[in-house]
Design an enzyme around this catalytic site. Structure first.
Site, PDB file in Angstrom:
ATOM      1  N   LYS A   1      11.528  18.461   2.798  1.00 14.60           N
ATOM      2  CA  LYS A   1      11.542  17.085   2.302  1.00 14.60           C
ATOM      3  C   LYS A   1      11.060  16.050   3.317  1.00 14.60           C
ATOM      4  O   LYS A   1      11.317  16.159   4.507  1.00 14.60           O
ATOM      5  CB  LYS A   1      12.974  16.698   1.865  1.00 14.60           C
ATOM      6  CG  LYS A   1      13.485  17.417   0.637  1.00 14.60           C
ATOM      7  CD  LYS A   1      12.693  17.101  -0.627  1.00 14.60           C
ATOM      8  CE  LYS A   1      13.003  15.719  -1.164  1.00 14.60           C
ATOM      9  NZ  LYS A   1      14.386  15.596  -1.637  1.00 14.60           N
TER      10      LYS A   1
ATOM     11  N   GLN B   1      32.345 -23.576  -0.260  1.00 13.92           N
ATOM     12  CA  GLN B   1      32.352 -22.725   0.940  1.00 13.92           C
ATOM     13  C   GLN B   1      31.762 -21.334   0.626  1.00 13.92           C
ATOM     14  O   GLN B   1      31.290 -20.642   1.518  1.00 13.92           O
ATOM     15  CB  GLN B   1      33.788 -22.601   1.456  1.00 13.92           C
ATOM     16  CG  GLN B   1      33.930 -21.799   2.723  1.00 13.92           C
ATOM     17  CD  GLN B   1      35.282 -22.018   3.392  1.00 13.92           C
ATOM     18  OE1 GLN B   1      35.547 -23.069   3.953  1.00 13.92           O
ATOM     19  NE2 GLN B   1      36.159 -21.040   3.289  1.00 13.92           N
TER      20      GLN B   1
ATOM     21  N   SER C   1      36.601 -20.036   7.137  1.00 16.82           N
ATOM     22  CA  SER C   1      35.219 -19.587   6.935  1.00 16.82           C
ATOM     23  C   SER C   1      34.522 -19.249   8.253  1.00 16.82           C
ATOM     24  O   SER C   1      33.345 -18.903   8.259  1.00 16.82           O
ATOM     25  CB  SER C   1      34.417 -20.665   6.189  1.00 16.82           C
ATOM     26  OG  SER C   1      34.468 -21.885   6.886  1.00 16.82           O
TER      27      SER C   1
ATOM     28  N   ASN D   1      11.275  12.022   2.855  1.00 19.04           N
ATOM     29  CA  ASN D   1      11.715  11.044   1.854  1.00 19.04           C
ATOM     30  C   ASN D   1      11.318   9.607   2.198  1.00 19.04           C
ATOM     31  O   ASN D   1      11.435   9.184   3.347  1.00 19.04           O
ATOM     32  CB  ASN D   1      13.241  11.115   1.705  1.00 19.04           C
ATOM     33  CG  ASN D   1      13.698  12.467   1.212  1.00 19.04           C
ATOM     34  OD1 ASN D   1      12.989  13.128   0.456  1.00 19.04           O
ATOM     35  ND2 ASN D   1      14.865  12.903   1.654  1.00 19.04           N
TER      36      ASN D   1
ATOM     37  N   SER E   1      15.634  15.800   4.878  1.00 15.08           N
ATOM     38  CA  SER E   1      16.842  16.106   4.121  1.00 15.08           C
ATOM     39  C   SER E   1      17.754  16.971   4.984  1.00 15.08           C
ATOM     40  O   SER E   1      17.287  17.730   5.828  1.00 15.08           O
ATOM     41  CB  SER E   1      16.452  16.855   2.849  1.00 15.08           C
ATOM     42  OG  SER E   1      17.509  17.668   2.412  1.00 15.08           O
TER      43      SER E   1
ATOM     44  N   HIS F   1       1.023   1.346 -18.922  1.00 17.17           N
ATOM     45  CA  HIS F   1       2.055   2.257 -19.445  1.00 17.17           C
ATOM     46  C   HIS F   1       2.186   3.508 -18.568  1.00 17.17           C
ATOM     47  O   HIS F   1       2.577   4.567 -19.062  1.00 17.17           O
ATOM     48  CB  HIS F   1       1.766   2.690 -20.896  1.00 17.17           C
ATOM     49  CG  HIS F   1       1.388   1.565 -21.802  1.00 17.17           C
ATOM     50  ND1 HIS F   1       2.296   0.889 -22.587  1.00 17.17           N
ATOM     51  CD2 HIS F   1       0.187   0.972 -22.025  1.00 17.17           C
ATOM     52  CE1 HIS F   1       1.666  -0.067 -23.270  1.00 17.17           C
ATOM     53  NE2 HIS F   1       0.391  -0.036 -22.940  1.00 17.17           N
TER      54      HIS F   1
ATOM     55  N   GLU G   1      12.696   3.051  -0.763  1.00 12.93           N
ATOM     56  CA  GLU G   1      13.808   3.113  -1.721  1.00 12.93           C
ATOM     57  C   GLU G   1      14.858   2.046  -1.416  1.00 12.93           C
ATOM     58  O   GLU G   1      15.391   1.396  -2.322  1.00 12.93           O
ATOM     59  CB  GLU G   1      14.452   4.499  -1.695  1.00 12.93           C
ATOM     60  CG  GLU G   1      13.552   5.573  -2.286  1.00 12.93           C
ATOM     61  CD  GLU G   1      14.139   6.962  -2.074  1.00 12.93           C
ATOM     62  OE1 GLU G   1      14.672   7.517  -3.022  1.00 12.93           O
ATOM     63  OE2 GLU G   1      14.059   7.473  -0.946  1.00 12.93           O
TER      64      GLU G   1
END
Ligand code: ARG
Length: 459
Positions: free
Chosen positions: A283, A322, A23, A285, A277, A156, A290
């Site tokens: 773009k 472990q 480990s 983003n 992009s 909603h 995200e």
């Protein structure tokens, strides 16, 4: 390399089995906690005369050197050792000879690993708490700035009633405040010391477990040695807290993604926290939001890993345990990483109040207020609700809004309507009047901000 336990065996461990069993590739993260724990253990052994006082002092001094050497890079972790506990003991023994072999008196790796993990998680809990406090503070500053900025409130995902942007933001501050409190609560049970439980049954040496616990900053000791080495509830509790933090970050991220879309354009994220992009030049983003939303999945998985590992394990230690560390480490790293990027992303985001207001001006968002207006004039709520429903229906059919219907048209629906109805559906008034405790009025938002700022001082 020869195993510590080689005496009992006539063959070396198979290479694949050795790799499988090891480990150190991940538990090396706990080297600081392991060494600090060993220093406290050596001090206890000396104080109780289980080893000579000067021997304990030499061990402690050498452990201190090992820690310093690791921190400055003079010593590398040797991954051929099975785990971090074996590695530290090996270096100590290489350097001190037989004296190094005395450290493992009256303890076992089973209580040692339980100790290290509690100490590690205790530190991470503090680090995550500090990051959450910073986030709550950034949210509070923004909320104060936008406490009177009107936007649509949704149910909603349909426009429901006008709210302030500050109020919407403070909803998240409340969630993160609960996360801070949950971590503090989990820390109470995490901060109980297992060392001295030994392999499972305690020891015949005259140890002082409270001495060690106190030296390491624990509030008390585990009172059952089998529980001491087997308990990983503290991991589950930590992971549950981490999972909820990620739920909150993920929901907030989802809204940030929506708000920064062209369809909403309620906010503009800073260039430093958005990406372009490779093909579409226009773009911008919201990758950071995200990823914060996406990474929540790993943390939920970590929680499920831990629960599944524990379920069905007989007492006391089993090697299955472990598997606890990678789940816990992954959750710590993920939560920290997300908070470290989310907070500055939010701090640098700019609101676009005109667009928020425009969205709140359409969609009959003050319909409830118009019904309440009729109620205040003496109509039962259900009757008022019906009349306003007809008004909305008429608007939809004729392409009008509640603000543009004429007095005559209102009178035709109910003679209770008076010209003051237009004050009742004024956007600013609708928000300012929502002074019920916890409501969206600017003064309430300020109260929430003051509350949050005060709360974070307590942790
Ligand atoms: N590397 C082990 C773990 O992470 C340490 C404890 C080993 N104990 C044992 N009895 N093999 O759980």
């Amino acid at each position: 390399m020869d195993k510590m336990w080689a005496g009992r065996f006539s063959k070396a461990l198979d290479k694949t089995a050795d790799d499988f069993n090891s480990s150190i590739s991940f538990d090396k993260k706990m080297y600081r906690q392991d060494i600090t724990g060993s220093m406290a253990h050596a001090a206890m052994l000396g104080y109780k005369n289980i080893i000579a006082k000067d021997e304990a002092d030499k061990i402690i001094a050498e452990l201190e050197k090992i820690l310093a050497d690791l921190e400055c890079g003079a010593l590398d972790i040797d991954e051929s050792c099975e785990d971090i506990h074996m590695f530290v003991e090996k270096v100590l023994t290489d350097r001190l000879g037989d004296l190094g072999k005395k450290l493992h008196t009256a303890r076992s790796r089973n209580d040692q690993v339980a100790l290290d993990l509690r100490m590690y998680l205790r530190d991470k809990t503090d680090e995550i708490t500090a990051l959450l406090k910073e986030l709550v503070s950034v949210i509070s500053n923004k909320a104060e700035e936008y406490k009177a900025t009107i936007m649509p409130g949704y149910t909603h995902l349909q426009r429901a009633q006008p709210i302030t942007f500050g109020h919407h933001l403070m909803a998240y501050a409340m969630m993160f405040l609960r996360d801070i409190d949950r971590l503090a609560d989990a820390k109470k049970r995490m901060n109980i010391c297992p060392i001295g439980s030994c392999a499972l049954a305690g020891t015949t040496y005259d140890t002082d477990r409270r001495f060690e616990a106190q030296k390491l900053g624990f509030t008390s000791v585990c009172l059952n040695s089998m529980d001491g080495v087997s308990d990983r509830d503290f991991c589950v509790e930590f992971l549950s807290c981490a999972a909820l933090i990620m739920v909150h970050l993920s929901r907030f991220s989802e809204e940030i993604i929506l708000w920064s879309s062209w369809e909403f354009k309620f906010i503009e994220l800073d260039d430093a926290f958005t990406t372009g992009s490779s093909i579409m030049p226009q773009k911008k983003n919201p990758d950071m939001a995200e990823l914060s939303r996406g990474k929540s999945g790993r943390v939920f998985g970590d929680l499920m890993t831990m629960l599944t590992v524990l379920k069905g394990l007989p007492l006391a230690y089993n090697k299955d345990m472990q598997e606890d560390k990678e789940a816990v480490f992954d959750a710590c790293d993920t939560v920290k990483m997300c908070l470290e990027v989310f907070t500055p992303m939010l701090a640098t985001a700019k609101a676009i109040p005109e667009n928020m207001r425009k969205a709140a001006s359409a969609g009959f968002i003050c319909a409830t207020d118009l019904a309440d207006y009729l109620v205040k004039k003496g109509l039962p709520f259900r009757t008022a609700y019906k009349i306003v429903g007809s008004a909305v229906g008429k608007c939809v059919a004729e392409g009008k809004t509640l603000e543009t219907l004429t007095m005559e048209e209102y009178k035709a629906l109910s003679d209770v309507f008076e010209p003051d109805l237009f004050e009742a559906i004024d956007l600013d008034a609708c928000v300012e009047k929502r002074i019920s405790l916890g409501g969206t009025s600017p003064q309430n938002v300020q109260m929430q901000v003051d509350f949050a700022r005060n709360e974070i001082k307590k942790y």
